[in-house]
Design a protein around this motif. Structure first.
Motif, PDB file in Angstrom:
ATOM      1  N   ARG A 114      -7.456   0.377   3.471  1.00  0.00           N
ATOM      2  CA  ARG A 114      -8.542  -0.515   3.178  1.00  0.00           C
ATOM      3  C   ARG A 114      -9.811  -0.003   4.060  1.00  0.00           C
ATOM      4  O   ARG A 114     -11.049  -0.126   3.815  1.00  0.00           O
ATOM      5  CB  ARG A 114      -8.140  -1.970   3.567  1.00  0.00           C
ATOM      6  N   ASP A 115      -9.434   0.373   5.420  1.00  0.00           N
ATOM      7  CA  ASP A 115     -10.686   0.961   6.104  1.00  0.00           C
ATOM      8  C   ASP A 115     -10.023   1.928   7.023  1.00  0.00           C
ATOM      9  O   ASP A 115      -8.925   2.506   6.924  1.00  0.00           O
ATOM     10  CB  ASP A 115     -11.100  -0.581   6.952  1.00  0.00           C
ATOM     11  N   ARG A 116     -10.743   2.313   8.171  1.00  0.00           N
ATOM     12  CA  ARG A 116     -10.473   3.172   9.020  1.00  0.00           C
ATOM     13  C   ARG A 116      -9.406   2.950   9.859  1.00  0.00           C
ATOM     14  O   ARG A 116      -8.356   3.993  10.035  1.00  0.00           O
ATOM     15  CB  ARG A 116     -11.809   3.616   9.994  1.00  0.00           C
ATOM     16  N   THR A 117      -9.135   1.790  10.415  1.00  0.00           N
ATOM     17  CA  THR A 117      -7.971   1.321  11.263  1.00  0.00           C
ATOM     18  C   THR A 117      -6.732   1.357  10.310  1.00  0.00           C
ATOM     19  O   THR A 117      -6.018   1.708  10.907  1.00  0.00           O
ATOM     20  CB  THR A 117      -8.333   0.101  11.938  1.00  0.00           C
ATOM     21  N   HIS A 118      -6.921   0.817   9.247  1.00  0.00           N
ATOM     22  CA  HIS A 118      -5.562   0.958   8.285  1.00  0.00           C
ATOM     23  C   HIS A 118      -5.373   2.419   8.126  1.00  0.00           C
ATOM     24  O   HIS A 118      -4.096   2.446   8.114  1.00  0.00           O
ATOM     25  CB  HIS A 118      -6.061   0.053   7.009  1.00  0.00           C
ATOM     26  N   ALA A 119      -6.168   3.142   7.815  1.00  0.00           N
ATOM     27  CA  ALA A 119      -5.910   4.473   7.507  1.00  0.00           C
ATOM     28  C   ALA A 119      -5.201   5.385   8.920  1.00  0.00           C
ATOM     29  O   ALA A 119      -4.148   5.913   8.668  1.00  0.00           O
ATOM     30  CB  ALA A 119      -7.094   5.465   7.416  1.00  0.00           C
ATOM     31  N   HIS A 140       0.945  -1.270  -0.096  1.00  0.00           N
ATOM     32  CA  HIS A 140      -0.120  -0.086  -0.231  1.00  0.00           C
ATOM     33  C   HIS A 140       1.050   1.273  -0.045  1.00  0.00           C
ATOM     34  O   HIS A 140       1.834   1.374   0.575  1.00  0.00           O
ATOM     35  CB  HIS A 140      -0.966   0.272   1.303  1.00  0.00           C
ATOM     36  N   LEU A 141       0.526   2.282  -0.787  1.00  0.00           N
ATOM     37  CA  LEU A 141       1.141   3.522  -0.747  1.00  0.00           C
ATOM     38  C   LEU A 141       1.107   4.233   0.449  1.00  0.00           C
ATOM     39  O   LEU A 141       0.085   4.568   1.055  1.00  0.00           O
ATOM     40  CB  LEU A 141       0.349   4.323  -1.912  1.00  0.00           C
ATOM     41  N   VAL A 142       2.432   4.603   1.027  1.00  0.00           N
ATOM     42  CA  VAL A 142       2.578   5.342   2.285  1.00  0.00           C
ATOM     43  C   VAL A 142       3.287   6.742   1.996  1.00  0.00           C
ATOM     44  O   VAL A 142       4.179   6.512   1.522  1.00  0.00           O
ATOM     45  CB  VAL A 142       3.263   4.585   3.192  1.00  0.00           C
ATOM     46  N   LYS A 191     -14.212   8.860   3.404  1.00  0.00           N
ATOM     47  CA  LYS A 191     -13.772   8.153   2.086  1.00  0.00           C
ATOM     48  C   LYS A 191     -12.680   8.922   1.565  1.00  0.00           C
ATOM     49  O   LYS A 191     -11.885   8.338   0.776  1.00  0.00           O
ATOM     50  CB  LYS A 191     -15.185   8.280   1.236  1.00  0.00           C
ATOM     51  N   SER A 192     -12.358  10.377   1.466  1.00  0.00           N
ATOM     52  CA  SER A 192     -11.683  10.785   0.679  1.00  0.00           C
ATOM     53  C   SER A 192     -10.034  10.469   1.655  1.00  0.00           C
ATOM     54  O   SER A 192      -9.028  10.439   0.882  1.00  0.00           O
ATOM     55  CB  SER A 192     -11.758  12.380   0.919  1.00  0.00           C
ATOM     56  N   ILE A 193     -10.134  10.376   2.808  1.00  0.00           N
ATOM     57  CA  ILE A 193      -9.116   9.985   3.744  1.00  0.00           C
ATOM     58  C   ILE A 193      -8.498   8.891   3.187  1.00  0.00           C
ATOM     59  O   ILE A 193      -7.173   8.423   3.088  1.00  0.00           O
ATOM     60  CB  ILE A 193      -9.361  10.063   5.268  1.00  0.00           C
ATOM     61  N   LEU A 194      -9.470   7.755   2.975  1.00  0.00           N
ATOM     62  CA  LEU A 194      -9.128   6.404   2.852  1.00  0.00           C
ATOM     63  C   LEU A 194      -8.571   6.240   1.281  1.00  0.00           C
ATOM     64  O   LEU A 194      -7.441   5.693   1.058  1.00  0.00           O
ATOM     65  CB  LEU A 194     -10.314   5.473   2.568  1.00  0.00           C
ATOM     66  N   ARG A 195      -8.936   7.201   0.375  1.00  0.00           N
ATOM     67  CA  ARG A 195      -8.534   7.227  -0.903  1.00  0.00           C
ATOM     68  C   ARG A 195      -7.107   7.932  -1.206  1.00  0.00           C
ATOM     69  O   ARG A 195      -6.239   7.388  -1.709  1.00  0.00           O
ATOM     70  CB  ARG A 195      -9.511   8.111  -1.618  1.00  0.00           C
ATOM     71  N   LYS A 196      -6.896   8.752  -0.299  1.00  0.00           N
ATOM     72  CA  LYS A 196      -5.808   9.683  -0.349  1.00  0.00           C
ATOM     73  C   LYS A 196      -4.554   8.912   0.428  1.00  0.00           C
ATOM     74  O   LYS A 196      -3.444   8.927   0.039  1.00  0.00           O
ATOM     75  CB  LYS A 196      -5.747  11.009   0.587  1.00  0.00           C
TER      76      LYS A 196
END
Length: 262
Positions: free
Chosen positions: A225-230, A170-172, A216-221
């Protein structure tokens, strides 16, 4: 107000006639340190206490609702200078005084803090008289560097800008990058505290649908995958910083910090 302790003190009778008292707030994770700053402000002619905050979200709420003239900010709470940038963008007239801990006492950090909008750079171990003077100088001159740190303010060598890199597929974002808007950052802070969309909406005076759009924008940027992952990605990349006080923090923060340090 969540995590905010605002207070306004009338101008002292001993202040110069016609002079305007400066409202001073502090953003620091250590309660006894905040109390010490408050005591300094209360006994200093020409200053009055505007409140305190212990987190990024609480600091932004404090500045939006109380609008102090000066904010004293702990460098350890803002190691990537995200908060300084957001506070400066939210109120260009605000004066930011950064208290630099020994761990942040580097040429790179000082340059980043000044670039983010800090008007004064002072060692965290400074005595109250020098801190009061720094507040006045920063407000009057819009720039003050404590003599103990002046040697570190020379322009550092320019380094290539880091690029986003994949972690676990995943892109960090690179350390120090801030891909989120001011409001998205506030929402992410509250997601990290374990709040659901309805709770975030109440605190930020938004509709639940608007909060859902921000999430949704936060997850995309963040390519999450989900809130915890963000939240995990945000801690790994330095967008969020772990709580620095003695409390462990909400479960979502604990889990994200644990993942981010593995």
């Amino acid at each position: 107000m969540r995590g905010i302790e605002p207070h306004r003190t009338p101008m002292s009778a001993g202040q110069p006639a016609g002079g305007r008292s400066l409202g001073v707030a502090v953003v620091d994770p250590i309660p006894i340190f905040r109390e010490g700053i408050a005591a300094m402000v209360h006994r200093t002619l020409g200053l009055h206490w505007s409140g305190q905050a212990a987190s990024h979200h609480a600091a932004m709420q404090l500045c939006e609702q109380v609008r102090p003239d000066v904010v004293i900010l702990d460098s350890a709470l803002d190691p990537n200078c995200h908060l300084a940038k957001l506070l400066n963008a939210g109120d260009p007239a605000l004066v930011l005084v950064t208290l630099v801990r020994d761990t942040n006492r580097t040429q790179q950090y000082l340059a980043a803090a000044i670039g983010a909008g800090a008007h004064a750079i002072v060692p965290r171990a400074v005595d109250s008289r020098r801190l009061a003077e720094a507040v006045r100088r920063a407000h009057n001159d819009r720039r003050y560097i404590d003599p103990a740190l002046s040697a570190l303010t020379a322009r550092p060598k320019r380094e290539p800008s880091p690029r986003a890199a994949p972690v676990d597929g995943h892109l960090v974002q690179p350390k120090g990058a801030m891909p989120l808007s001011r409001r998205e950052y506030q929402v992410l802070q509250l997601v990290a505290e374990g709040l659901e969309n309805s709770g975030i909406a109440k605190l930020l005076f938004l509709s639940v649908e608007t909060v859902r759009t921000h999430v949704k924008s936060i997850l995309r940027k963040l390519s999450a995958r989900d809130r915890t992952h963000a939240v995990t990605i945000a801690f790994r990349s330095g967008i969020l910083v772990p709580q620095l006080d003695d409390s462990a923090g909400p479960p979502a923060v604990q889990e994200a910090v644990a993942r981010g340090t593995r």
